[in-house]
Write a protein that holds these residues in place. Structure first.
Motif, PDB file in Angstrom:
ATOM      1  N   ASP A  19       0.805  -1.217   0.000  1.00 20.98           N
ATOM      2  CA  ASP A  19       0.000   0.000   0.000  1.00 20.98           C
ATOM      3  C   ASP A  19       0.842   1.272   0.000  1.00 20.98           C
ATOM      4  O   ASP A  19       0.428   2.293   0.513  1.00 20.98           O
ATOM      5  CB  ASP A  19      -0.941  -0.010   1.208  1.00 20.98           C
ATOM      6  N   TRP A  20       2.006   1.197  -0.570  1.00 17.83           N
ATOM      7  CA  TRP A  20       2.807   2.409  -0.655  1.00 17.83           C
ATOM      8  C   TRP A  20       3.571   2.416  -1.970  1.00 17.83           C
ATOM      9  O   TRP A  20       3.809   1.381  -2.568  1.00 17.83           O
ATOM     10  CB  TRP A  20       3.767   2.524   0.535  1.00 17.83           C
ATOM     11  N   TRP A  69       8.215   7.773   8.428  1.00 12.90           N
ATOM     12  CA  TRP A  69       7.323   6.651   8.727  1.00 12.90           C
ATOM     13  C   TRP A  69       6.091   7.087   9.498  1.00 12.90           C
ATOM     14  O   TRP A  69       6.156   8.006  10.320  1.00 12.90           O
ATOM     15  CB  TRP A  69       8.056   5.606   9.587  1.00 12.90           C
ATOM     16  N   GLN A  70       5.001   6.367   9.270  1.00 14.02           N
ATOM     17  CA  GLN A  70       3.836   6.391  10.143  1.00 14.02           C
ATOM     18  C   GLN A  70       3.742   4.981  10.729  1.00 14.02           C
ATOM     19  O   GLN A  70       3.478   4.020   9.989  1.00 14.02           O
ATOM     20  CB  GLN A  70       2.550   6.709   9.359  1.00 14.02           C
ATOM     21  N   ARG A  86       3.999   2.415   7.718  1.00 17.18           N
ATOM     22  CA  ARG A  86       3.779   2.942   6.369  1.00 17.18           C
ATOM     23  C   ARG A  86       4.859   3.974   6.049  1.00 17.18           C
ATOM     24  O   ARG A  86       4.964   5.008   6.697  1.00 17.18           O
ATOM     25  CB  ARG A  86       2.391   3.577   6.285  1.00 17.18           C
ATOM     26  N   PRO A  87       5.668   3.695   5.032  1.00 12.19           N
ATOM     27  CA  PRO A  87       6.743   4.628   4.704  1.00 12.19           C
ATOM     28  C   PRO A  87       6.303   5.733   3.757  1.00 12.19           C
ATOM     29  O   PRO A  87       5.355   5.570   2.986  1.00 12.19           O
ATOM     30  CB  PRO A  87       7.759   3.723   4.000  1.00 12.19           C
ATOM     31  N   LYS A  88       7.001   6.837   3.831  1.00 14.18           N
ATOM     32  CA  LYS A  88       6.935   7.858   2.786  1.00 14.18           C
ATOM     33  C   LYS A  88       8.373   8.032   2.311  1.00 14.18           C
ATOM     34  O   LYS A  88       9.230   8.524   3.044  1.00 14.18           O
ATOM     35  CB  LYS A  88       6.382   9.183   3.303  1.00 14.18           C
ATOM     36  N   LEU A  89       8.622   7.568   1.102  1.00 15.02           N
ATOM     37  CA  LEU A  89       9.972   7.566   0.541  1.00 15.02           C
ATOM     38  C   LEU A  89      10.020   8.509  -0.653  1.00 15.02           C
ATOM     39  O   LEU A  89       9.258   8.348  -1.609  1.00 15.02           O
ATOM     40  CB  LEU A  89      10.357   6.149   0.102  1.00 15.02           C
ATOM     41  N   ILE A  90      10.913   9.485  -0.575  1.00 10.86           N
ATOM     42  CA  ILE A  90      11.140  10.401  -1.697  1.00 10.86           C
ATOM     43  C   ILE A  90      12.581  10.195  -2.168  1.00 10.86           C
ATOM     44  O   ILE A  90      13.528  10.398  -1.398  1.00 10.86           O
ATOM     45  CB  ILE A  90      10.925  11.869  -1.291  1.00 10.86           C
ATOM     46  N   ILE A  91      12.722   9.761  -3.409  1.00 12.33           N
ATOM     47  CA  ILE A  91      14.046   9.559  -4.008  1.00 12.33           C
ATOM     48  C   ILE A  91      14.272  10.678  -5.009  1.00 12.33           C
ATOM     49  O   ILE A  91      13.433  10.918  -5.884  1.00 12.33           O
ATOM     50  CB  ILE A  91      14.146   8.195  -4.716  1.00 12.33           C
ATOM     51  N   ASP A 133      11.162  -1.810   1.445  1.00  8.97           N
ATOM     52  CA  ASP A 133      10.260  -2.966   1.420  1.00  8.97           C
ATOM     53  C   ASP A 133      10.613  -3.967   2.518  1.00  8.97           C
ATOM     54  O   ASP A 133       9.730  -4.534   3.177  1.00  8.97           O
ATOM     55  CB  ASP A 133      10.332  -3.672   0.059  1.00  8.97           C
ATOM     56  N   ARG A 134      11.889  -4.198   2.702  1.00  5.87           N
ATOM     57  CA  ARG A 134      12.333  -5.150   3.730  1.00  5.87           C
ATOM     58  C   ARG A 134      12.002  -4.632   5.138  1.00  5.87           C
ATOM     59  O   ARG A 134      11.645  -5.416   6.021  1.00  5.87           O
ATOM     60  CB  ARG A 134      13.825  -5.434   3.581  1.00  5.87           C
ATOM     61  N   ILE A 135      12.142  -3.330   5.325  1.00  2.00           N
ATOM     62  CA  ILE A 135      11.785  -2.745   6.620  1.00  2.00           C
ATOM     63  C   ILE A 135      10.293  -2.924   6.895  1.00  2.00           C
ATOM     64  O   ILE A 135       9.891  -3.301   7.996  1.00  2.00           O
ATOM     65  CB  ILE A 135      12.169  -1.247   6.674  1.00  2.00           C
ATOM     66  N   VAL A 136       9.459  -2.675   5.890  1.00  2.00           N
ATOM     67  CA  VAL A 136       8.007  -2.848   6.045  1.00  2.00           C
ATOM     68  C   VAL A 136       7.695  -4.297   6.418  1.00  2.00           C
ATOM     69  O   VAL A 136       6.929  -4.568   7.349  1.00  2.00           O
ATOM     70  CB  VAL A 136       7.262  -2.446   4.756  1.00  2.00           C
TER      71      VAL A 136
END
Length: 197
Positions: A19-20, A69-70, A86-91, A133-136
């Motif tokens: 979901d992210w 993270w949330q 739930r991550p918010k990742l900005i690359i 992904d692995r952290i999630v």
């Protein structure tokens, strides 16, 4: 192309993102010149600086990420459960861009060079996405008994994040060493750009 194969392999080994989605952005810095040599010299003068303040070095292109993270920690009796993460990742990929119009032959050379640069940086991006992904996957449902304040869960998560972050940075360094090493794709890309191949 080896880059494409490696990128596909990295993406295929990632756990499914439920979901992210990462946010990927491209930023540019301006370089000037009317020959490949002039453009490459401008890259050396204006490229992004990486490394510690004061001892940084300029690079051709760079991948940076911001991760927040949330997390939903819940107490269940005396246990703590991390119900969701739930991550918010900005690359952000930083790449060179010519300041002015180039003649058609040089533009074609630049386009091949620029395509190789973004392909290289996207492999770094894929490694970052895989790490998240692995952290999630590790975080979701992480439980510790006798942990009413969730200190044990947080400590276990922090230790895992540190281990994974170090592995990701090392993997990124190893990839660059190979790419810029003898017969590496990046050296070939630079040589083709400068030599007109």
């Amino acid at each position: 192309m080896k880059l494409a194969i490696l990128l596909c392999a990295l993406l295929l080994t990632s756990p499914a993102r439920a979901d992210w989605k990462p946010i990927e952005k491209i930023e540019t810095y301006t370089v000037s010149g009317q020959s490949a040599e002039q453009l490459y010299l401008s890259i050396g003068e204006k490229g992004p600086v990486v490394g510690a303040a004061g001892s940084g070095r300029r690079v051709i292109a760079h991948t940076f990420f911001k991760l927040t993270w949330q997390r939903d920690y819940q107490s269940q009796g005396s246990a703590c459960v991390l119900k969701s993460a739930r991550p918010k990742l900005i690359i952000t990929y930083t790449l060179p861009k010519p300041a002015g119009k180039l003649d058609p032959a040089l533009q074609a050379r630049w386009d091949r060079f620029a395509a190789g640069l973004i392909a290289h940086e996207k492999v770094h991006g894929a490694g970052i996405i895989d790490m998240v992904d692995r952290i999630v996957a590790f975080s979701t449902g992480l439980t510790a008994e006798n942990d009413p304040g969730c200190k044990k869960v947080r400590a276990e998560l922090t230790a895992y994040l540190d281990q994974l972050s170090r592995a990701q940075r090392q993997g990124s360094r190893d990839f660059d060493s190979k790419e810029f090493g003898q017969d590496g794709n990046m050296l070939k890309l630079i040589a083709a750009f400068l030599g007109g191949g």
